[in-house]
Structures are given as C-alpha cells and as structure tokens.
Design a protein around this motif. Structure first.
Motif, PDB file in Angstrom:
ATOM      1  N   GLY A  99       0.835  -1.187  -0.042  1.00  0.00           N
ATOM      2  CA  GLY A  99       0.053   0.099   0.210  1.00  0.00           C
ATOM      3  C   GLY A  99       0.975   1.150  -0.001  1.00  0.00           C
ATOM      4  O   GLY A  99       2.076   1.102  -0.319  1.00  0.00           O
ATOM      5  N   THR A 100       0.186   2.455   0.301  1.00  0.00           N
ATOM      6  CA  THR A 100       1.139   3.589   0.347  1.00  0.00           C
ATOM      7  C   THR A 100       0.401   4.585   1.308  1.00  0.00           C
ATOM      8  O   THR A 100      -0.827   4.080   1.993  1.00  0.00           O
ATOM      9  CB  THR A 100       1.258   4.362  -1.162  1.00  0.00           C
ATOM     10  OG1 THR A 100       2.018   5.405  -0.861  1.00  0.00           O
ATOM     11  CG2 THR A 100      -0.289   4.803  -1.582  1.00  0.00           C
ATOM     12  N   ALA A 101       1.035   5.876   1.179  1.00  0.00           N
ATOM     13  CA  ALA A 101       0.360   6.711   2.153  1.00  0.00           C
ATOM     14  C   ALA A 101       0.422   8.275   1.284  1.00  0.00           C
ATOM     15  O   ALA A 101       1.504   8.384   0.554  1.00  0.00           O
ATOM     16  CB  ALA A 101       0.994   6.928   3.529  1.00  0.00           C
ATOM     17  N   ARG A 102      -0.237   9.264   1.698  1.00  0.00           N
ATOM     18  CA  ARG A 102       0.041  10.469   1.058  1.00  0.00           C
ATOM     19  C   ARG A 102       0.030  11.652   1.949  1.00  0.00           C
ATOM     20  O   ARG A 102       0.121  12.879   1.730  1.00  0.00           O
ATOM     21  CB  ARG A 102      -1.312  10.744   0.170  1.00  0.00           C
ATOM     22  CG  ARG A 102      -1.252   9.631  -0.993  1.00  0.00           C
ATOM     23  CD  ARG A 102      -2.539  10.093  -1.851  1.00  0.00           C
ATOM     24  NE  ARG A 102      -1.974  11.293  -2.622  1.00  0.00           N
ATOM     25  CZ  ARG A 102      -2.610  11.702  -3.655  1.00  0.00           C
ATOM     26  NH1 ARG A 102      -4.035  11.383  -4.144  1.00  0.00           N
ATOM     27  NH2 ARG A 102      -2.176  12.819  -4.467  1.00  0.00           N
ATOM     28  N   SER A 103      -0.189  11.236   3.392  1.00  0.00           N
ATOM     29  CA  SER A 103      -0.390  12.301   4.397  1.00  0.00           C
ATOM     30  C   SER A 103      -0.025  11.379   5.853  1.00  0.00           C
ATOM     31  O   SER A 103      -0.094  10.356   5.810  1.00  0.00           O
ATOM     32  CB  SER A 103      -1.738  13.117   4.311  1.00  0.00           C
ATOM     33  OG  SER A 103      -2.619  12.236   4.711  1.00  0.00           O
ATOM     34  N   GLY A 104       0.029  12.290   6.679  1.00  0.00           N
ATOM     35  CA  GLY A 104       0.089  11.709   8.060  1.00  0.00           C
ATOM     36  C   GLY A 104       1.663  11.321   8.355  1.00  0.00           C
ATOM     37  O   GLY A 104       2.431  11.909   7.991  1.00  0.00           O
ATOM     38  N   HIS A 105       1.632  10.307   9.073  1.00  0.00           N
ATOM     39  CA  HIS A 105       3.001   9.677   9.513  1.00  0.00           C
ATOM     40  C   HIS A 105       3.023   8.159   9.052  1.00  0.00           C
ATOM     41  O   HIS A 105       1.929   7.688   8.855  1.00  0.00           O
ATOM     42  CB  HIS A 105       3.138   9.564  10.945  1.00  0.00           C
ATOM     43  CG  HIS A 105       3.514  11.202  11.479  1.00  0.00           C
ATOM     44  ND1 HIS A 105       2.541  12.060  11.665  1.00  0.00           N
ATOM     45  CD2 HIS A 105       4.874  11.713  11.847  1.00  0.00           C
ATOM     46  CE1 HIS A 105       3.366  12.939  12.316  1.00  0.00           C
ATOM     47  NE2 HIS A 105       4.574  12.866  12.147  1.00  0.00           N
ATOM     48  N   VAL A 106       4.041   7.586   8.890  1.00  0.00           N
ATOM     49  CA  VAL A 106       4.264   6.021   8.477  1.00  0.00           C
ATOM     50  C   VAL A 106       5.294   5.911   9.524  1.00  0.00           C
ATOM     51  O   VAL A 106       6.288   6.424   9.918  1.00  0.00           O
ATOM     52  CB  VAL A 106       4.874   5.990   7.052  1.00  0.00           C
ATOM     53  CG1 VAL A 106       3.886   6.129   6.161  1.00  0.00           C
ATOM     54  CG2 VAL A 106       6.138   6.720   6.922  1.00  0.00           C
ATOM     55  N   ARG A 107       5.267   4.406  10.229  1.00  0.00           N
ATOM     56  CA  ARG A 107       6.088   3.986  11.002  1.00  0.00           C
ATOM     57  C   ARG A 107       6.475   2.595  10.732  1.00  0.00           C
ATOM     58  O   ARG A 107       5.911   2.049  10.215  1.00  0.00           O
ATOM     59  CB  ARG A 107       5.387   4.166  12.503  1.00  0.00           C
ATOM     60  CG  ARG A 107       3.970   3.200  12.810  1.00  0.00           C
ATOM     61  CD  ARG A 107       3.546   3.220  13.938  1.00  0.00           C
ATOM     62  NE  ARG A 107       2.556   2.088  14.019  1.00  0.00           N
ATOM     63  CZ  ARG A 107       2.611   0.799  14.372  1.00  0.00           C
ATOM     64  NH1 ARG A 107       3.706   0.545  14.594  1.00  0.00           N
ATOM     65  NH2 ARG A 107       1.580  -0.119  14.508  1.00  0.00           N
ATOM     66  N   THR A 108       7.507   2.116  11.337  1.00  0.00           N
ATOM     67  CA  THR A 108       8.188   1.038  11.194  1.00  0.00           C
ATOM     68  C   THR A 108       8.342   0.428  12.406  1.00  0.00           C
ATOM     69  O   THR A 108       8.732   1.057  13.407  1.00  0.00           O
ATOM     70  CB  THR A 108       9.193   0.917  10.295  1.00  0.00           C
ATOM     71  OG1 THR A 108       9.685  -0.395   9.951  1.00  0.00           O
ATOM     72  CG2 THR A 108      10.801   1.621  10.721  1.00  0.00           C
ATOM     73  N   VAL A 109       8.367  -1.052  12.315  1.00  0.00           N
ATOM     74  CA  VAL A 109       8.669  -1.839  13.544  1.00  0.00           C
ATOM     75  C   VAL A 109       9.796  -2.795  12.781  1.00  0.00           C
ATOM     76  O   VAL A 109       9.334  -3.597  11.899  1.00  0.00           O
ATOM     77  CB  VAL A 109       7.634  -2.781  14.436  1.00  0.00           C
ATOM     78  CG1 VAL A 109       8.143  -3.635  15.150  1.00  0.00           C
ATOM     79  CG2 VAL A 109       6.609  -1.798  14.847  1.00  0.00           C
ATOM     80  N   ALA A 110      11.025  -2.839  13.284  1.00  0.00           N
ATOM     81  CA  ALA A 110      12.064  -3.665  12.755  1.00  0.00           C
ATOM     82  C   ALA A 110      12.378  -4.618  13.975  1.00  0.00           C
ATOM     83  O   ALA A 110      12.653  -4.161  15.154  1.00  0.00           O
ATOM     84  CB  ALA A 110      13.286  -2.828  12.407  1.00  0.00           C
ATOM     85  N   THR A 111      12.693  -5.932  13.405  1.00  0.00           N
ATOM     86  CA  THR A 111      12.873  -7.104  14.562  1.00  0.00           C
ATOM     87  C   THR A 111      14.034  -7.965  14.067  1.00  0.00           C
ATOM     88  O   THR A 111      14.276  -8.013  12.744  1.00  0.00           O
ATOM     89  CB  THR A 111      11.700  -7.924  14.885  1.00  0.00           C
ATOM     90  OG1 THR A 111      11.203  -8.498  13.683  1.00  0.00           O
ATOM     91  CG2 THR A 111      10.610  -6.924  15.623  1.00  0.00           C
ATOM     92  N   LEU A 112      14.925  -8.357  15.023  1.00  0.00           N
ATOM     93  CA  LEU A 112      15.980  -9.100  14.492  1.00  0.00           C
ATOM     94  C   LEU A 112      15.489 -10.586  14.477  1.00  0.00           C
ATOM     95  O   LEU A 112      15.048 -11.107  15.258  1.00  0.00           O
ATOM     96  CB  LEU A 112      16.927  -9.294  15.775  1.00  0.00           C
ATOM     97  CG  LEU A 112      18.278 -10.146  15.510  1.00  0.00           C
ATOM     98  CD1 LEU A 112      19.182  -9.598  14.325  1.00  0.00           C
ATOM     99  CD2 LEU A 112      19.050  -9.963  16.913  1.00  0.00           C
ATOM    100  N   ALA A 113      15.528 -11.212  12.941  1.00  0.00           N
ATOM    101  CA  ALA A 113      15.141 -12.376  12.835  1.00  0.00           C
ATOM    102  C   ALA A 113      16.111 -13.606  12.927  1.00  0.00           C
ATOM    103  O   ALA A 113      15.949 -14.623  13.191  1.00  0.00           O
ATOM    104  CB  ALA A 113      14.558 -12.386  11.391  1.00  0.00           C
ATOM    105  N   HIS A 114      17.608 -13.006  12.857  1.00  0.00           N
ATOM    106  CA  HIS A 114      18.622 -14.060  13.054  1.00  0.00           C
ATOM    107  C   HIS A 114      19.612 -13.247  13.676  1.00  0.00           C
ATOM    108  O   HIS A 114      20.241 -12.241  12.814  1.00  0.00           O
ATOM    109  CB  HIS A 114      18.832 -14.773  11.605  1.00  0.00           C
ATOM    110  CG  HIS A 114      20.297 -15.421  11.648  1.00  0.00           C
ATOM    111  ND1 HIS A 114      20.315 -16.339  12.412  1.00  0.00           N
ATOM    112  CD2 HIS A 114      21.451 -14.986  11.138  1.00  0.00           C
ATOM    113  CE1 HIS A 114      21.748 -16.874  11.846  1.00  0.00           C
ATOM    114  NE2 HIS A 114      22.444 -15.809  11.472  1.00  0.00           N
TER     115      HIS A 114
END
Length: 144
Positions: A99-114
């Motif tokens: 998907g995408t965004a045109r306004s507001g904020h985007v956030r990410t959650v990064a996790t260690l898989a290995h």
C-alpha cells in the motif's frame, strides 16, 4: 562548512533520542526519521509524510519507505553487534509494497530475525497512520 563523513559511534545504552541524533545531517535526518522505541532485538521509528518524501505522482516514494525501514534495521544491527565485530555492511535487502500513504505519518517496527556471529537478518513492517501495513522489508547484514 566541515566535511562530516566519519562514522558516528553508537552508545551501547543508547536512547531513542540519541539514535535519532545519529541521523542528523545525514539521510535519516534529512527525511525526518525519528526513533521512537528500542527493545532487545527491536527498533521502532517513524517519519512524517511530507512533500519531500513523496514521488512526483503524489504518493509516498518507494525509496522513502526503504530509507525508513533500513534505518531502523541498521540502528538495530548497530546495537546488536556480536563481540569482536567492528561494524556491518548490507549483503541483501528486499521490499514488498502492499500500500502507500499520502499524508500523516508512517512508522516501522524492525525486529531481529537471525542474530548470528557472521550475519544478521532483520525484518521490518511499515504501517500508515491508520495502522495498515504498507510494506514488508528484509535485509541481511554481514558482520565485519
């Protein structure tokens, strides 16, 4: 104007504010990426959706999504370096856009898989302001 190309050390007990400051004057700072939370094998970050991070079509630029996810994963990797390593370099990365965004904020959650002695694999999910997942990101890091 000074030439600031030297690596910036990561404090071992870094706060979200200190990790955000590492990006000042570099791409993460220019894009307004802010680290919001740190946990064991986990980093959360966000970025405002401003005209500077949009593509000419008015939607969030794919590279902006990658920059957000990769910044979180890279900072997480810096905090998770095995003893005896001096840093890391990226071996591979992949992004799937949902998907995408045109306004507001985007956030990410990064996790260690290995978290190996020679490589680390980090996964990140990117969400729009409504909590809808807009991208999946994975990178493999080689320990130096």
């Amino acid at each position: 104007m000074t030439d600031d190309r030297a690596p910036r050390p990561t404090p071992t007990d870094a706060t979200p504010e200190q990790l955000t400051e590492l990006g000042a004057g570099r791409l993460p700072g220019m894009l307004g990426i802010t680290v919001t939370a740190i946990g064991e094998g986990r980093i959360e970050a966000e970025m405002a959706v401003t005209p500077a991070v949009l593509a000419p079509n008015g939607y969030l630029h794919a590279a902006s999504v990658v920059a957000l996810a990769d910044t979180a994963c890279g900072l997480g990797c810096r905090l998770s370096l095995p003893e005896g390593t001096s840093g890391f370099t990226t071996l591979e990365q992949k992004t799937s856009y949902l998907g995408t965004a045109r306004s507001g904020h985007v956030r990410t959650v990064a996790t260690l898989a290995h978290g190996g002695r020679r490589t680390q694999v980090w996964d990140a999910e990117v969400f729009d302001e409504d909590g809808l997942r807009i991208a999946l990101f994975r990178c493999t890091q080689l320990m130096l």
